[in-house]
Design an enzyme around this catalytic site. Sequence first.
Site, PDB file in Angstrom:
ATOM      1  CD  GLU A  53      -0.050 -46.341   8.377  1.00 15.87           C
ATOM      2  OE1 GLU A  53       0.896 -45.580   8.136  1.00 15.87           O
ATOM      3  OE2 GLU A  53      -1.080 -46.386   7.679  1.00 15.87           O
ATOM      4  N   GLY A 268      -1.887  -7.738   2.615  1.00 12.22           N
ATOM      5  CA  GLY A 268      -2.663  -6.699   3.271  1.00 12.22           C
ATOM      6  C   GLY A 268      -4.101  -6.699   2.773  1.00 12.22           C
TER       7      GLY A 268
HETATM    8  N1  NAP Z   1      -2.727  -7.090   9.840  1.00 11.95           N
HETATM    9  C1  NAP Z   1      -2.272  -7.943   8.956  1.00 11.95           C
HETATM   10  O1  NAP Z   1      -2.441  -9.148   9.087  1.00 11.95           O
HETATM   11  C2  NAP Z   1      -1.493  -7.434   7.780  1.00 11.95           C
HETATM   12  C3  NAP Z   1      -0.907  -8.335   6.892  1.00 11.95           C
HETATM   13  C4  NAP Z   1      -0.222  -7.824   5.788  1.00 11.95           C
HETATM   14  C5  NAP Z   1      -0.141  -6.456   5.614  1.00 11.95           C
HETATM   15  N2  NAP Z   1      -0.728  -5.625   6.517  1.00 11.95           N
HETATM   16  C6  NAP Z   1      -0.683  -4.170   6.341  1.00 11.95           C
HETATM   17  O2  NAP Z   1      -1.246  -3.851   5.097  1.00 11.95           O
HETATM   18  C7  NAP Z   1      -0.639  -2.683   4.599  1.00 11.95           C
HETATM   19  C8  NAP Z   1      -0.350  -2.915   3.120  1.00 11.95           C
HETATM   20  O3  NAP Z   1      -1.602  -3.025   2.477  1.00 11.95           O
HETATM   21  P1  NAP Z   1      -1.773  -3.362   0.971  1.00 11.95           P
HETATM   22  O4  NAP Z   1      -3.207  -3.606   0.743  1.00 11.95           O
HETATM   23  O5  NAP Z   1      -1.072  -2.337   0.165  1.00 11.95           O
HETATM   24  O6  NAP Z   1      -0.913  -4.711   0.851  1.00 11.95           O
HETATM   25  P2  NAP Z   1      -1.076  -5.958  -0.118  1.00 11.95           P
HETATM   26  O7  NAP Z   1      -2.504  -6.321  -0.240  1.00 11.95           O
HETATM   27  O8  NAP Z   1      -0.166  -6.999   0.391  1.00 11.95           O
HETATM   28  O9  NAP Z   1      -0.527  -5.430  -1.504  1.00 11.95           O
HETATM   29  C9  NAP Z   1      -1.323  -4.653  -2.331  1.00 11.95           C
HETATM   30  C10 NAP Z   1      -0.773  -4.681  -3.723  1.00 11.95           C
HETATM   31  O10 NAP Z   1      -0.884  -5.978  -4.272  1.00 11.95           O
HETATM   32  C11 NAP Z   1      -0.967  -5.886  -5.687  1.00 11.95           C
HETATM   33  N3  NAP Z   1      -2.109  -6.679  -6.111  1.00 11.95           N
HETATM   34  C12 NAP Z   1      -2.035  -8.010  -6.368  1.00 11.95           C
HETATM   35  N4  NAP Z   1      -3.219  -8.464  -6.757  1.00 11.95           N
HETATM   36  C13 NAP Z   1      -4.067  -7.436  -6.761  1.00 11.95           C
HETATM   37  C14 NAP Z   1      -5.429  -7.288  -7.102  1.00 11.95           C
HETATM   38  N5  NAP Z   1      -6.174  -8.313  -7.542  1.00 11.95           N
HETATM   39  N6  NAP Z   1      -6.016  -6.082  -6.949  1.00 11.95           N
HETATM   40  C15 NAP Z   1      -5.297  -5.048  -6.533  1.00 11.95           C
HETATM   41  N7  NAP Z   1      -3.993  -5.120  -6.235  1.00 11.95           N
HETATM   42  C16 NAP Z   1      -3.380  -6.292  -6.339  1.00 11.95           C
HETATM   43  C17 NAP Z   1      -1.092  -4.409  -6.000  1.00 11.95           C
HETATM   44  O11 NAP Z   1       0.213  -3.977  -6.335  1.00 11.95           O
HETATM   45  P3  NAP Z   1       0.714  -3.582  -7.818  1.00 11.95           P
HETATM   46  O12 NAP Z   1       0.378  -2.150  -7.986  1.00 11.95           O
HETATM   47  O13 NAP Z   1       2.172  -3.864  -7.732  1.00 11.95           O
HETATM   48  O14 NAP Z   1       0.007  -4.467  -8.786  1.00 11.95           O
HETATM   49  C18 NAP Z   1      -1.503  -3.787  -4.682  1.00 11.95           C
HETATM   50  O15 NAP Z   1      -1.096  -2.460  -4.542  1.00 11.95           O
HETATM   51  C19 NAP Z   1       0.583  -2.433   5.438  1.00 11.95           C
HETATM   52  O16 NAP Z   1       0.324  -1.331   6.295  1.00 11.95           O
HETATM   53  C20 NAP Z   1       0.731  -3.699   6.260  1.00 11.95           C
HETATM   54  O17 NAP Z   1       1.229  -3.428   7.539  1.00 11.95           O
HETATM   55  C21 NAP Z   1      -1.409  -6.081   7.577  1.00 11.95           C
END
Ligand code: NAP
Length: 333
Positions: A53, A268
């Site tokens: 404002e 992811g």
């Molecule tokens: N299309 C989109 O918008 C988009 C966005 C992002 C990523 N992606 C794609 O997603 C893929 C990666 O997938 P992602 O699922 O591995 O990635 P993410 O969900 O970012 O990371 C997964 C990791 O997060 C950790 N984590 C944290 N909290 C967790 C929980 N409560 N439960 C389980 N794990 C947990 C674990 O790692 P630790 O073992 O270290 O604990 C798990 O391996 C890639 O191909 C990427 O290109 C797509």
Amino acid sequence: MSFDAAMRLAIEQAELVKGGTYPNPPVGAVILDQGGEIAGVGATEPTGGPHAEVVALRRAGARAAGGTAVVTLEPCNHHGRTPPCVDALVAAGISTVVYAVNDPNAVAAGGATRLAESGLKVVAGVLADEVAGGPLREWVHKQRTGAPHVTWKFATSVDGRSAAADGSSQWITSEAARADVHRRRGACDAIVVGTGTVFIDDPKLTARLPDGSLAERQPLRVVVGEREISSDANVLNDDTRTMVIRTRDPHEVIKSLSDRTDILIEGGPTLAGAFLRAGVIDRILAYVAPILLGGPITAIDDVGVLSIAHAQRWRFDGIEPIGPDVLLSLVPK
Ligand SMILES: NC(=O)c1ccc[n+]([C@@H]2O[C@H](COP(=O)([O-])OP(=O)(O)OC[C@H]3O[C@@H](n4cnc5c(N)ncnc54)[C@H](OP(=O)(O)O)[C@@H]3O)[C@@H](O)[C@H]2O)c1
């Protein structure tokens, strides 16, 4: 100019400063002169600076006398870092104040009553839903709940895949959609991914302008998970700050970020599933591209739903074409 048109202009002003005003809300204001012409526009300046404002009144100068102030939030009635806005409006000779959203913050509220007591005409609730669901969404949430507002944002093919079968995912959506994501990154306080996204995509997680340069304002980058990430990871570069949280508990993550207002989950399918199962997502933003990928890599993992009777039900609160893609905004039903 109509009150609605002036409020839309005030909303645009507020959107421009979103993310840069903490702990103050991002507010926009327009001063109309006695003839209803725009005399001044303004938005909240960075912390400690004048409120919207006051900025708009300064720009309007003497033309504010007898005019109308159109503001996205009820003018404040308290002496914080700056004097109350109600005093500035009265001193400028404003005759009518139009605002959208009542101030939910008990300390600053009461502005409308004070203005009416000072003899000004007050019109409340103009485009209130657009403001409460737009520039003030996250701030109002924080005022009401005490917790940051959490948005899960993802890009997906129309068949719900976040990557092709070989894992490649850059780029599912168009340049226009990606520019919109960068604008949102610049306006939020923290971007959260899981270690999986860091290992596979090695993203920088910065807010960048269309020419690739860094935006002026950068959110905190947050990596969640138990595995250690490489010191060479792009997310640890010098562009801005990064917090690594060695946990898998979504509640712990939110607690570590409790001083923030606007959190964007960009992880992811694993991280998204964990946050949705934990019930900590307040909004979903889905950038949906008109492509089909098929295959096993879905945009989201298990959300704890085994039968349709237990489906997580959300409702659309916005559907917006962005270039060739569509942005869907969902909130809990
Ligand atoms: N299309 C989109 O918008 C988009 C966005 C992002 C990523 N992606 C794609 O997603 C893929 C990666 O997938 P992602 O699922 O591995 O990635 P993410 O969900 O970012 O990371 C997964 C990791 O997060 C950790 N984590 C944290 N909290 C967790 C929980 N409560 N439960 C389980 N794990 C947990 C674990 O790692 P630790 O073992 O270290 O604990 C798990 O391996 C890639 O191909 C990427 O290109 C797509």
